[in-house]
Motif scaffolding. Structure first.
Motif, PDB file in Angstrom:
ATOM      1  N   GLN A   1       0.994  -1.209  -0.091  1.00  0.00           N
ATOM      2  CA  GLN A   1       0.096  -0.102   0.052  1.00  0.00           C
ATOM      3  C   GLN A   1       0.849   1.166  -0.019  1.00  0.00           C
TER       4      GLN A   1
ATOM      5  N   ASN B   1       2.367   4.658  -0.692  1.00  0.00           N
ATOM      6  CA  ASN B   1       1.837   6.030  -1.394  1.00  0.00           C
ATOM      7  C   ASN B   1       2.862   6.446  -2.529  1.00  0.00           C
TER       8      ASN B   1
ATOM      9  N   ARG C   1       2.308   4.528  -5.757  1.00  0.00           N
ATOM     10  CA  ARG C   1       1.278   4.847  -6.454  1.00  0.00           C
ATOM     11  C   ARG C   1       1.477   6.363  -7.146  1.00  0.00           C
TER      12      ARG C   1
ATOM     13  N   SER D   1      -7.273  -6.507  -5.669  1.00  0.00           N
ATOM     14  CA  SER D   1      -6.356  -5.315  -5.594  1.00  0.00           C
ATOM     15  C   SER D   1      -7.361  -4.041  -5.379  1.00  0.00           C
TER      16      SER D   1
ATOM     17  N   GLY E   1      -7.181  -0.335  -2.812  1.00  0.00           N
ATOM     18  CA  GLY E   1      -6.447   0.746  -2.347  1.00  0.00           C
ATOM     19  C   GLY E   1      -5.403   1.366  -3.356  1.00  0.00           C
ATOM     20  N   ASN E   2      -3.974   1.419  -2.802  1.00  0.00           N
ATOM     21  CA  ASN E   2      -2.962   1.927  -3.561  1.00  0.00           C
ATOM     22  C   ASN E   2      -2.665   0.868  -4.768  1.00  0.00           C
TER      23      ASN E   2
ATOM     24  N   GLU F   1       3.004  -2.189   9.750  1.00  0.00           N
ATOM     25  CA  GLU F   1       1.782  -2.579   8.869  1.00  0.00           C
ATOM     26  C   GLU F   1       0.525  -2.721   9.735  1.00  0.00           C
TER      27      GLU F   1
ATOM     28  N   ASP G   1      -4.889   8.607   7.036  1.00  0.00           N
ATOM     29  CA  ASP G   1      -4.712   6.911   6.573  1.00  0.00           C
ATOM     30  C   ASP G   1      -4.295   6.684   7.782  1.00  0.00           C
TER      31      ASP G   1
ATOM     32  N   GLY H   1      -4.657   4.375   0.849  1.00  0.00           N
ATOM     33  CA  GLY H   1      -4.305   3.320   1.862  1.00  0.00           C
ATOM     34  C   GLY H   1      -5.310   2.877   2.664  1.00  0.00           C
TER      35      GLY H   1
ATOM     36  N   GLY I   1      -7.257   0.089   1.376  1.00  0.00           N
ATOM     37  CA  GLY I   1      -6.479  -1.236   1.117  1.00  0.00           C
ATOM     38  C   GLY I   1      -6.027  -1.667   2.541  1.00  0.00           C
ATOM     39  N   HIS I   2      -6.473  -1.079   3.511  1.00  0.00           N
ATOM     40  CA  HIS I   2      -5.916  -1.735   4.909  1.00  0.00           C
ATOM     41  C   HIS I   2      -6.904  -2.586   5.707  1.00  0.00           C
TER      42      HIS I   2
ATOM     43  N   VAL J   1      -0.511  -5.148   4.812  1.00  0.00           N
ATOM     44  CA  VAL J   1       0.797  -4.457   3.948  1.00  0.00           C
ATOM     45  C   VAL J   1       1.895  -4.855   4.528  1.00  0.00           C
TER      46      VAL J   1
END
Length: 308
Positions: free
Chosen positions: A66, A68, A71, A96, A98-99, A234, A256, A292, A295-296, A308
């Protein structure tokens, strides 16, 4: 970037954490337009310029799933017409989010490192030459050269908040804090270590030394809070969850769970300890990272990607 990022008052959050109305402002680097915004965009103006001047075909960088930085590297590469290769730590997730979703949308070629370190896999790819001439961008985009982007940002902030006493910022790969310290002084900048590197203080000090400021800003002079790392980079901490919830409820401000949430928790604790006091003008640097959140695993639901 087309101009300075805005600075917003956050009076309801200030009062909630024990400051006075007017004390707390948010420097909105999350609103930088490229690729979902964030502090990495400032550094990428320098590193992408280096890549273009070198005649590279591709840029290559590493990060957590994830990331940043990954990205925004993908977005910047798309903007300037370079191929982007991302080596992300671990195995490909089942979905897939989040980032990672945005990395793919920006057209990045993603390589998962599996049981090897991302840096080792990136070294192999660079040696193999499969992606032509490669310009390597360091982890987090942080180098002595790219950290200078935040010297410029420090000057920008000084013009916006003349009486700034504290600037609170997340510390990942260290370049943002190093640039801010160079521009504002070690006594002004409070870095909140997020656990992205083994020792955030040493990393920032190393960057400052590489920038020629080692004698002026030795490691012991730096204000670095390591209490927010918890079980590791993480993992979501209780303080981070509480801080990002408070910012959302009091200001409609989205943070985030890895960087800005931890930095906000560090701000809350600094006020509680008396390190930041009512009447002292404080700026919280919002370094972005919103994708993020989606995606967490603590926020994305039971069928989400692994941590992550």
């Amino acid at each position: 970037m087309s101009g300075p990022t805005p600075v917003d008052l956050a009076d309801r959050l200030a009062v909630a954490i024990g400051l006075d109305a007017g004390d707390l402002l948010i420097k909105r680097d999350d609103l930088i337009g490229l690729g979902g915004g964030g502090n990495k965009a400032r550094k990428l103006q320098i590193t992408m310029g280096e890549a273009l001047r070198s005649g590279a075909d591709s840029v290559l960088t590493t990060g957590a799933p994830q990331s940043n930085h990954a990205r925004l590297t993908a977005a910047a590469a798309a903007r300037v017409g370079l191929r982007c290769v991302l080596v992300l730590q671990g195995d490909a997730p089942p979905r897939s989010l989040g980032n990672v979703l945005l990395d793919q949308l920006f057209g990045a070629h993603i390589v998962w490192s599996g049981d090897e370190s991302a840096e080792t896999v990136a070294d192999h790819l660079q040696t193999a030459g499969s992606f032509g001439s490669i310009s390597r961008i360091p982890f987090g985009g942080s180098s002595a050269a790219s950290a200078k982007a935040y010297i410029d940002a420090a000057g920008e902030l000084r013009n916006q908040v003349l009486d700034v006493r504290h600037v609170v910022v997340a510390v990942g790969s260290g370049g943002t804090m190093a640039g801010l310290v160079s521009g504002l002084g070690a006594e002004v900048v409070l870095g909140v270590d997020c656990g992205a590197v083994p020792d955030g203080r040493a990393t920032v000090a190393g960057l400052l030394a590489a920038m020629g400021h080692g004698d002026q800003y030795p490691a012991e002079s730096l204000r670095v809070d390591r209490s927010q790392i918890g079980a590791g980079y993480e993992h979501l901490t209780d303080g981070t969850r509480a801080a990002l919830t408070l910012a959302a409820e009091r200001e409609g401000l989205l943070l985030d769970p890895t960087y800005t949430g931890r930095a906000c928790s560090g701000l809350v604790d600094a006020v509680a300890r008396g390190d930041i006091r009512p009447g002292e003008r404080t700026v919280f640097l919002h370094t972005g990272g919103l994708p993020g959140l989606f995606g967490h695993p603590a926020f994305a639901g039971p069928d989400a990607d692994p941590p992550v």
